[in-house]
Design a protein around this motif. Structure first.
Motif, PDB file in Angstrom:
ATOM      1  N   LYS A 269     -31.064  96.572  31.432  1.00 18.18           N
ATOM      2  CA  LYS A 269     -30.565  95.582  32.376  1.00 18.18           C
ATOM      3  C   LYS A 269     -31.230  94.227  32.171  1.00 18.18           C
ATOM      4  CE  LYS A 269     -29.270  98.845  36.024  1.00 18.18           C
ATOM      5  NZ  LYS A 269     -29.486  99.259  37.432  1.00 18.18           N
ATOM      6  N   ASN A 270     -32.504  94.259  31.801  1.00 19.19           N
ATOM      7  CA  ASN A 270     -33.249  93.013  31.663  1.00 19.19           C
ATOM      8  C   ASN A 270     -33.726  92.826  30.225  1.00 19.19           C
ATOM      9  OD1 ASN A 270     -33.176  92.306  34.487  1.00 19.19           O
ATOM     10  ND2 ASN A 270     -34.684  93.938  34.814  1.00 19.19           N
ATOM     11  N   MET A 271     -33.930  91.585  29.862  1.00 23.07           N
ATOM     12  CA  MET A 271     -34.448  91.255  28.539  1.00 23.07           C
ATOM     13  C   MET A 271     -35.831  91.879  28.357  1.00 23.07           C
ATOM     14  SD  MET A 271     -33.403  89.463  25.934  1.00 23.07           S
ATOM     15  CE  MET A 271     -34.051  88.804  24.414  1.00 23.07           C
ATOM     16  N   ASN A 272     -36.087  92.424  27.186  1.00 24.23           N
ATOM     17  CA  ASN A 272     -37.402  92.970  26.864  1.00 24.23           C
ATOM     18  C   ASN A 272     -38.320  91.802  26.494  1.00 24.23           C
ATOM     19  OD1 ASN A 272     -39.674  94.124  25.644  1.00 24.23           O
ATOM     20  ND2 ASN A 272     -38.502  95.895  24.914  1.00 24.23           N
ATOM     21  N   GLU A 273     -39.057  91.291  27.502  1.00 24.61           N
ATOM     22  CA  GLU A 273     -39.886  90.109  27.288  1.00 24.61           C
ATOM     23  C   GLU A 273     -40.995  90.370  26.273  1.00 24.61           C
ATOM     24  OE1 GLU A 273     -39.100  87.277  28.448  1.00 24.61           O
ATOM     25  OE2 GLU A 273     -37.554  87.878  29.880  1.00 24.61           O
ATOM     26  N   PHE A 274     -41.453  91.610  26.233  1.00 26.30           N
ATOM     27  CA  PHE A 274     -42.511  92.000  25.309  1.00 26.30           C
ATOM     28  C   PHE A 274     -42.042  91.833  23.858  1.00 26.30           C
ATOM     29  CE2 PHE A 274     -45.432  95.424  23.667  1.00 26.30           C
ATOM     30  CZ  PHE A 274     -46.593  94.760  23.999  1.00 26.30           C
ATOM     31  N   LEU A 277     -41.368  88.095  23.078  1.00 23.77           N
ATOM     32  CA  LEU A 277     -42.596  87.334  22.845  1.00 23.77           C
ATOM     33  C   LEU A 277     -43.137  87.576  21.440  1.00 23.77           C
ATOM     34  CD1 LEU A 277     -44.989  85.588  23.808  1.00 23.77           C
ATOM     35  CD2 LEU A 277     -46.030  87.674  24.714  1.00 23.77           C
ATOM     36  N   SER A 278     -43.096  88.807  20.993  1.00 23.91           N
ATOM     37  CA  SER A 278     -43.598  89.117  19.652  1.00 23.91           C
ATOM     38  C   SER A 278     -42.780  88.412  18.585  1.00 23.91           C
ATOM     39  CB  SER A 278     -43.597  90.637  19.411  1.00 23.91           C
ATOM     40  OG  SER A 278     -42.299  91.146  19.285  1.00 23.91           O
ATOM     41  N   LEU A 279     -41.456  88.377  18.772  1.00 17.08           N
ATOM     42  CA  LEU A 279     -40.593  87.689  17.814  1.00 17.08           C
ATOM     43  C   LEU A 279     -40.853  86.184  17.842  1.00 17.08           C
ATOM     44  CD1 LEU A 279     -38.271  87.880  15.747  1.00 17.08           C
ATOM     45  CD2 LEU A 279     -36.672  87.662  17.656  1.00 17.08           C
ATOM     46  N   GLU A 280     -41.063  85.642  19.035  1.00  8.77           N
ATOM     47  CA  GLU A 280     -41.341  84.209  19.165  1.00  8.77           C
ATOM     48  C   GLU A 280     -42.656  83.833  18.468  1.00  8.77           C
ATOM     49  OE1 GLU A 280     -40.600  81.032  22.693  1.00  8.77           O
ATOM     50  OE2 GLU A 280     -41.800  82.781  23.216  1.00  8.77           O
ATOM     51  N   MET A 281     -43.684  84.669  18.624  1.00  8.43           N
ATOM     52  CA  MET A 281     -44.968  84.408  17.968  1.00  8.43           C
ATOM     53  C   MET A 281     -44.839  84.507  16.453  1.00  8.43           C
ATOM     54  SD  MET A 281     -47.848  86.185  20.415  1.00  8.43           S
ATOM     55  CE  MET A 281     -49.148  85.670  19.299  1.00  8.43           C
ATOM     56  N   PHE A 282     -44.089  85.508  15.994  1.00  6.93           N
ATOM     57  CA  PHE A 282     -43.850  85.663  14.550  1.00  6.93           C
ATOM     58  C   PHE A 282     -43.159  84.416  14.000  1.00  6.93           C
ATOM     59  CE2 PHE A 282     -40.597  86.629  11.383  1.00  6.93           C
ATOM     60  CZ  PHE A 282     -41.373  87.102  10.348  1.00  6.93           C
ATOM     61  N   LYS A 283     -42.145  83.944  14.704  1.00  7.46           N
ATOM     62  CA  LYS A 283     -41.384  82.766  14.263  1.00  7.46           C
ATOM     63  C   LYS A 283     -42.286  81.534  14.120  1.00  7.46           C
ATOM     64  CE  LYS A 283     -37.585  79.759  15.812  1.00  7.46           C
ATOM     65  NZ  LYS A 283     -38.291  78.520  15.478  1.00  7.46           N
ATOM     66  N   GLU A 284     -43.129  81.308  15.105  1.00  5.10           N
ATOM     67  CA  GLU A 284     -43.977  80.125  15.089  1.00  5.10           C
ATOM     68  C   GLU A 284     -45.067  80.220  14.024  1.00  5.10           C
ATOM     69  OE1 GLU A 284     -43.342  77.394  16.737  1.00  5.10           O
ATOM     70  OE2 GLU A 284     -41.582  78.366  17.612  1.00  5.10           O
ATOM     71  N   LEU A 285     -45.675  81.383  13.921  1.00  6.26           N
ATOM     72  CA  LEU A 285     -46.799  81.547  12.998  1.00  6.26           C
ATOM     73  C   LEU A 285     -46.369  81.451  11.542  1.00  6.26           C
ATOM     74  CD1 LEU A 285     -49.787  82.125  12.547  1.00  6.26           C
ATOM     75  CD2 LEU A 285     -49.302  84.564  12.762  1.00  6.26           C
ATOM     76  N   ILE A 300     -30.564  87.948  30.880  1.00 10.31           N
ATOM     77  CA  ILE A 300     -31.525  87.122  30.149  1.00 10.31           C
ATOM     78  C   ILE A 300     -32.301  86.261  31.136  1.00 10.31           C
ATOM     79  CG2 ILE A 300     -31.813  85.384  28.347  1.00 10.31           C
ATOM     80  CD1 ILE A 300     -29.101  86.340  27.232  1.00 10.31           C
ATOM     81  N   SER A 301     -33.612  86.330  31.076  1.00 15.93           N
ATOM     82  CA  SER A 301     -34.466  85.578  31.998  1.00 15.93           C
ATOM     83  C   SER A 301     -34.439  84.092  31.656  1.00 15.93           C
ATOM     84  CB  SER A 301     -35.901  86.101  31.925  1.00 15.93           C
ATOM     85  OG  SER A 301     -36.471  85.776  30.661  1.00 15.93           O
ATOM     86  N   GLU A 302     -34.853  83.292  32.623  1.00 17.38           N
ATOM     87  CA  GLU A 302     -34.916  81.848  32.405  1.00 17.38           C
ATOM     88  C   GLU A 302     -35.955  81.501  31.331  1.00 17.38           C
ATOM     89  OE1 GLU A 302     -32.887  79.555  33.613  1.00 17.38           O
ATOM     90  OE2 GLU A 302     -31.793  81.210  34.544  1.00 17.38           O
ATOM     91  N   THR A 303     -37.035  82.278  31.287  1.00 20.92           N
ATOM     92  CA  THR A 303     -38.069  82.055  30.268  1.00 20.92           C
ATOM     93  C   THR A 303     -37.507  82.250  28.869  1.00 20.92           C
ATOM     94  OG1 THR A 303     -39.768  82.850  31.791  1.00 20.92           O
ATOM     95  CG2 THR A 303     -40.345  82.778  29.458  1.00 20.92           C
ATOM     96  N   SER A 304     -36.728  83.314  28.693  1.00 16.74           N
ATOM     97  CA  SER A 304     -36.128  83.583  27.384  1.00 16.74           C
ATOM     98  C   SER A 304     -35.093  82.526  27.025  1.00 16.74           C
ATOM     99  CB  SER A 304     -35.478  84.970  27.372  1.00 16.74           C
ATOM    100  OG  SER A 304     -36.445  85.978  27.571  1.00 16.74           O
ATOM    101  N   LYS A 305     -34.337  82.072  28.025  1.00 15.12           N
ATOM    102  CA  LYS A 305     -33.327  81.037  27.785  1.00 15.12           C
ATOM    103  C   LYS A 305     -33.972  79.736  27.320  1.00 15.12           C
ATOM    104  CE  LYS A 305     -29.812  82.635  31.094  1.00 15.12           C
ATOM    105  NZ  LYS A 305     -29.108  82.333  32.381  1.00 15.12           N
ATOM    106  N   ALA A 306     -35.162  79.469  27.834  1.00 19.57           N
ATOM    107  CA  ALA A 306     -35.855  78.217  27.492  1.00 19.57           C
ATOM    108  C   ALA A 306     -36.508  78.277  26.121  1.00 19.57           C
ATOM    109  CB  ALA A 306     -36.910  77.918  28.558  1.00 19.57           C
ATOM    110  N   SER A 307     -36.547  79.435  25.530  1.00 15.48           N
ATOM    111  CA  SER A 307     -37.171  79.591  24.211  1.00 15.48           C
ATOM    112  C   SER A 307     -36.307  78.940  23.136  1.00 15.48           C
ATOM    113  CB  SER A 307     -37.356  81.079  23.907  1.00 15.48           C
ATOM    114  OG  SER A 307     -37.665  81.276  22.553  1.00 15.48           O
TER     115      SER A 307
END
Length: 333
Positions: A269-274, A277-285, A300-307
Motif C-alpha cells: 500500500k505504501n512506498m518502501n522508504e527503506f 533511500l538505498s537507491l537514492e544513496m546509490f545514485k548520489e554516491l 507514494i509519500s511526499e518525501t519520495s515525490k520530492a526526490s
C-alpha cells in the motif's frame, strides 16, 4: 561472520579515503545480493562481495557480479574466507570464474600499505611473476652463473634464461627458492588488483521472463516491447532490482539516461522508504541514473515525490510505445 568481515572492509576502505555504500546499512538480515559493499575513490569503483568458500560459488551471484561490473565500469574484488582445503593465504590472488579472490589481510595490505599481492593461484597451483631484469642483475652481482643458478634451483639452464627473459612464469616453489638465493623479495612483480583482470560476459544480458515473478515478468515484457535491454539481479531487491540499457547506439553518450538502475515494488500500500533511500544513496554516491517502477496501487509519500528519482507506475509504463517516449516519461516523472 561475513557481516563482521564486511564491516571491517568498510572501515578499511574509509580509512583509505573511499566513499562506501554498504548493504548492512539497509538490512538486518545477511544479504544474498551480488555485493556487500560498493566503494568509490575518484574514477575508481570497486564491487566487494564476501564469500565463505571460494570453491562453493553460486553461479547466479557470479553472473550478477560480472554484469554489474561491466555496467558500472568497475572492478570486482571478492574476499574469501577459505577454499575447500584451507583458509586463504596472504599475498595471493585466487582465480575462480575469471574473478580475483583475496584474503581480507591482503586487501588491508593493499589499502593501507599499498602493498600488492604477488602470487597468482589457479586450480593446479600458483605462479609468481618475476622481474627478469632484476633477477639477472642480482644474480650477476652475486657472481652466480646461469648454470650454477640452475643447479641451485634444480631446473634446466634454459629455464633460468626463460625466467630472466620473462618467457616463462616460475612456480611458487621455484620463485621462493630464487628469492632465498638472491636474498630479495623485490624480484616479485606485484599485481595491481584494481586493473589487472578482465573477464568475458555475453553481450546479450536479457534474463528469461520465465525466471521472474508475474509482476516483474510483466515489467520485463513492457520494456522489451519498448526496445530496452534489461538485466535482472536474482538475489535481493536492494538497492535495485534491474539495470536498463539502450539497444540504440545513438542514445548512448554523455547525455544518455543509461544505464538506469531501477527498483521494483508491487503489492504494497505504501512506498518502501527503506528501499527507496538505498537507491537514492546509490545514485548520489556513484553518479548513476535511477528509476523506481511501482504497481498502480502503491501510495507514494511526499518525501519520495520530492526526490530526484523518477517514480513510474506500471500503468504509465504500459502506455509507452518506444524508447523516445520512455525517456520523456522518466524526465517528466
Amino acid at each position: 561472520m561475513i557481516s563482521s568481515v564486511a564491516e571491517r572492509i568498510n572501515y578499511l576502505l574509509k580509512k583509505a579515503d573511499f566513499n562506501t555504500f554498504i548493504l548492512n546499512d539497509f538490512s538486518t538480515k545477511p544479504t544474498k545480493f551480488c555485493f556487500d559493499l560498493l566503494a568509490r575513490k575518484g574514477n575508481l569503483i570497486i564491487i566487494i562481495k564476501v564469500l565463505q568458500n571460494i570453491d562453493n560459488l553460486n553461479q547466479d551471484i557470479i553472473n550478477d557480479i560480472k554484469s554489474l561490473s561491466k555496467i558500472l565500469k568497475s572492478m570486482p574484488i571478492l574476499i574469501g574466507i577459505r577454499n575447500r582445503y584451507q583458509k586463504l593465504e596472504d599475498h595471493t590472488i585466487y582465480m575462480r570464474e575469471s574473478l580475483p579472490f583475496i584474503a581480507i589481510k591482503t586487501l588491508e595490505n593493499v589499502l593501507i600499505k599499498e602493498e600488492y599481492p604477488y602470487i597468482l593461484s589457479k586450480r593446479g597451483g600458483g605462479v609468481i611473476y618475476i622481474d627478469g631484469n632484476l633477477m639477472k642483475e642480482l644474480r650477476e652481482s652475486k657472481l652466480i652463473s646461469r648454470k650454477e643458478m640452475a643447479d641451485k634451483l634444480d631446473v634446466a639452464k634454459r629455464s633460468v634464461c626463460a625466467y630472466e627473459n620473462e618467457n616463462m612464469r616460475a612456480s611458487e616453489k621455484i620463485a621462493k627458492k630464487i628469492k632465498g638465493i638472491l636474498e630479495s623479495s623485490e624480484i616479485f612483480r606485484r599485481i595491481n588488483i584494481f586493473n589487472s583482470f578482465k573477464f568475458d560476459l555475453d553481450s546479450e544480458i536479457i534474463q528469461s521472463t520465465a525466471e521472474l515473478p508475474p509482476f516483474e515478468s510483466h515489467v520485463q515484457e513492457i520494456l522489451k516491447d519498448i526496445g530496452i535491454s534489461t538485466y535482472w539481479y536474482k538475489k535481493g531487491p536492494i538497492p535495485f532490482k534491474l539495470s536498463l540499457l539502450s539497444k540504440l547506439p545513438n542514445i548512448q553518450g554523455q547525455n544518455s539516461p543509461y544505464p538506469l538502475f531501477s527498483g521494483v515494488l508491487e503489492d504494497q500500500k505504501n512506498m518502501n522508504e527503506f528501499a527507496f533511500l538505498s537507491l537514492e544513496m546509490f545514485k548520489e554516491l556513484f553518479n548513476q541514473n535511477a528509476l523506481f517502477i511501482v504497481s498502480n496501487n502503491v501510495k507514494i509519500s511526499e518525501t519520495s515525490k520530492a526526490s530526484n528519482i523518477p517514480i513510474v507506475s506500471i500503468k504509465k509504463l504500459d502506455k509507452v510505445d518506444d524508447e523516445e517516449e520512455f525517456i520523456e516519461l522518466i524526465q517528466r516523472s
